[in-house]
Write a protein that holds these residues in place. Structure first.
Motif, short mmCIF file in Angstrom:
data_model
loop_
_atom_site.label_atom_id
_atom_site.label_comp_id
_atom_site.label_asym_id
_atom_site.label_seq_id
_atom_site.Cartn_x
_atom_site.Cartn_y
_atom_site.Cartn_z
N MET A 31 0.83 -1.20 0.00
CA MET A 31 0.00 0.00 0.00
C MET A 31 0.87 1.26 0.00
O MET A 31 2.10 1.17 -0.08
CB MET A 31 -0.92 -0.01 1.22
N ASP A 32 0.20 2.41 0.07
CA ASP A 32 0.93 3.67 0.12
C ASP A 32 1.18 4.05 1.58
O ASP A 32 1.07 3.21 2.48
CB ASP A 32 0.15 4.76 -0.62
N MET A 33 1.50 5.32 1.83
CA MET A 33 1.84 5.75 3.18
C MET A 33 0.63 6.39 3.87
O MET A 33 0.69 7.50 4.38
CB MET A 33 3.02 6.72 3.12
N SER A 34 -0.47 5.65 3.89
CA SER A 34 -1.68 6.10 4.56
C SER A 34 -1.66 5.63 6.00
O SER A 34 -1.64 4.43 6.27
CB SER A 34 -2.92 5.56 3.83
N LYS A 35 -1.70 6.56 6.94
CA LYS A 35 -1.73 6.19 8.36
C LYS A 35 -3.02 5.45 8.71
O LYS A 35 -3.02 4.52 9.52
CB LYS A 35 -1.61 7.44 9.23
N THR A 36 -4.12 5.85 8.07
CA THR A 36 -5.41 5.22 8.35
C THR A 36 -5.38 3.75 7.98
O THR A 36 -5.72 2.87 8.78
CB THR A 36 -6.52 5.93 7.56
N VAL A 51 3.91 -3.53 3.56
CA VAL A 51 4.98 -3.19 2.63
C VAL A 51 4.56 -1.96 1.85
O VAL A 51 3.43 -1.90 1.34
CB VAL A 51 5.26 -4.35 1.65
N ILE A 52 5.45 -0.98 1.76
CA ILE A 52 5.16 0.22 0.97
C ILE A 52 5.74 0.03 -0.43
O ILE A 52 6.91 -0.29 -0.60
CB ILE A 52 5.73 1.48 1.64
N ASP A 53 4.89 0.24 -1.42
CA ASP A 53 5.29 0.10 -2.81
C ASP A 53 6.33 1.15 -3.18
O ASP A 53 6.21 2.32 -2.79
CB ASP A 53 4.04 0.27 -3.69
N ARG A 54 7.33 0.75 -3.95
CA ARG A 54 8.38 1.68 -4.37
C ARG A 54 7.81 2.86 -5.16
O ARG A 54 8.37 3.96 -5.12
CB ARG A 54 9.43 0.95 -5.21
N PHE A 55 6.73 2.63 -5.90
CA PHE A 55 6.14 3.68 -6.72
C PHE A 55 5.81 4.91 -5.89
O PHE A 55 6.08 6.04 -6.29
CB PHE A 55 4.88 3.15 -7.42
N HIS A 56 5.23 4.69 -4.71
CA HIS A 56 4.78 5.81 -3.88
C HIS A 56 5.98 6.57 -3.29
O HIS A 56 5.93 7.80 -3.15
CB HIS A 56 3.87 5.31 -2.76
N VAL A 57 7.04 5.86 -2.97
CA VAL A 57 8.24 6.51 -2.42
C VAL A 57 8.91 7.35 -3.50
O VAL A 57 9.25 8.51 -3.27
CB VAL A 57 9.22 5.46 -1.86
N VAL A 58 9.08 6.76 -4.68
CA VAL A 58 9.73 7.50 -5.78
C VAL A 58 8.88 8.68 -6.20
O VAL A 58 9.39 9.76 -6.53
CB VAL A 58 10.01 6.55 -6.96
N GLN A 59 7.56 8.50 -6.18
CA GLN A 59 6.66 9.60 -6.53
C GLN A 59 6.87 10.79 -5.60
O GLN A 59 6.91 11.95 -6.04
CB GLN A 59 5.22 9.11 -6.48
N LEU A 60 6.99 10.53 -4.30
CA LEU A 60 7.25 11.61 -3.35
C LEU A 60 8.61 12.26 -3.61
O LEU A 60 8.76 13.49 -3.51
CB LEU A 60 7.21 11.07 -1.92
N HIS A 177 10.21 -8.72 -0.30
CA HIS A 177 9.06 -9.32 -0.99
C HIS A 177 8.97 -8.95 -2.47
O HIS A 177 8.47 -9.73 -3.27
CB HIS A 177 7.77 -8.91 -0.29
N ARG A 178 9.39 -7.72 -2.82
CA ARG A 178 9.36 -7.25 -4.20
C ARG A 178 7.95 -7.19 -4.79
O ARG A 178 7.78 -7.25 -6.00
CB ARG A 178 10.23 -8.14 -5.10
N TYR A 179 6.96 -7.06 -3.93
CA TYR A 179 5.60 -6.93 -4.44
C TYR A 179 5.29 -5.48 -4.76
O TYR A 179 5.81 -4.56 -4.12
CB TYR A 179 4.58 -7.44 -3.42
N THR A 180 4.43 -5.27 -5.73
CA THR A 180 4.00 -3.92 -6.09
C THR A 180 2.50 -3.92 -6.31
O THR A 180 1.92 -4.94 -6.70
CB THR A 180 4.72 -3.43 -7.36
N ASN A 181 1.87 -2.79 -6.06
CA ASN A 181 0.43 -2.69 -6.36
C ASN A 181 0.21 -1.86 -7.62
O ASN A 181 -0.81 -1.20 -7.78
CB ASN A 181 -0.35 -2.11 -5.17
N GLY A 182 1.19 -1.92 -8.52
CA GLY A 182 1.08 -1.19 -9.79
C GLY A 182 -0.16 -1.57 -10.57
O GLY A 182 -0.85 -0.72 -11.15
N MET A 183 -0.50 -2.88 -10.60
CA MET A 183 -1.70 -3.32 -11.32
C MET A 183 -2.96 -2.74 -10.67
O MET A 183 -3.88 -2.29 -11.36
CB MET A 183 -1.77 -4.84 -11.35
N THR A 184 -2.97 -2.74 -9.33
CA THR A 184 -4.12 -2.18 -8.62
C THR A 184 -4.27 -0.69 -8.91
O THR A 184 -5.38 -0.17 -9.11
CB THR A 184 -3.96 -2.40 -7.10
#
Length: 218
Positions: A31-36, A51-60, A177-184
């Motif tokens: 998921m992303d960095m949502s506290k909720t 696990v936080i997806d790399r996409f969200h970290v790089v996006q920030l 883990h190397r999982y991503t939620n890119g498809m989601t």
């Protein structure tokens, strides 16, 4: 599945409605960095599955770069500011993908504005960090990146240091883990497009059928 609500209670209620055997199989939640949502997942499955997806970290991180670019643009006249905007998509591109003129222009901007050079190099290093293979040295490397950002005089990098520190563990777990939620995320964008195209779908049953028709397997 989709369901209404964005509160932690809504997430918990949906998961607890699923069979226990199904929940027992959950090993990773990306998921992303949502506290909720993070608090909901921790209550349901414990903190170790997050696990936080790399996409969200790089996006920030790219957002931090854009913040520095905007501050540089304010120091330029209109023509130079336009030239800088044109080169924006090329800042993080590999050198072998640029033509000679783009390479020269990028080098000149980096030379003129050290703050630009600093943030670009940092973002590039962060992107390369996600390609590391071994978790223990990678954790040490991420700590060094955080330290570099925290010691910078640039406010966008200081904010990135705080964000990476707060979410250090779930970001580090990505390497295991190397999982991503890119498809989601892709499905999510497609659903938004469906709803805009339909000017909103008030009937949940029809909305679900439209989503399954466009996103489901055929």
């Amino acid at each position: 599945a989709t369901f209404k609500g964005r509160r932690a209670e809504d997430v918990i209620a949906w998961f607890t409605s699923r069979p226990q055997a199904e929940r027992d199989r959950v090993e990773v939640v990306v998921m992303d960095m949502s506290k909720t949502y993070a608090s909901a997942i921790e209550q349901l499955f414990g903190a170790q599955v997050h696990v936080i997806d790399r996409f969200h970290v790089v996006q920030l991180a790219v957002g931090a770069l854009d913040g520095v670019l905007r501050s540089v643009q304010k120091q330029l006249d209109a023509r130079e500011a336009k030239d800088l905007r044109k080169l924006r998509k090329r800042w993080l591109t590999s050198a072998n993908q640029l033509d000679v003129d783009e390479l020269i222009a990028r080098y000149e901007w980096r030379r003129r504005f050290p703050e630009l050079r600093e943030v670009i190099d940092w973002v590039q290093n962060l992107r390369r960090w996600f390609e590391r293979k071994y978790e223990k040295p990678a954790r040490e490397a991420l700590l060094k990146l955080i330290e570099r950002a925290s010691q910078s005089v640039l406010e966008p990098l200081q904010r990135m240091a705080g964000t990476l520190s707060r979410w250090f563990e779930p970001i580090s777990r990505y390497l295991r883990h190397r999982y991503t939620n890119g498809m989601t995320e892709g499905f999510n964008n497609k659903i938004k497009l469906i709803q805009r195209r339909a000017y909103g779908l008030r009937n949940e049953h029809n909305r679900r059928k439209r989503i399954l028709a466009d996103c489901g397997k055929t």
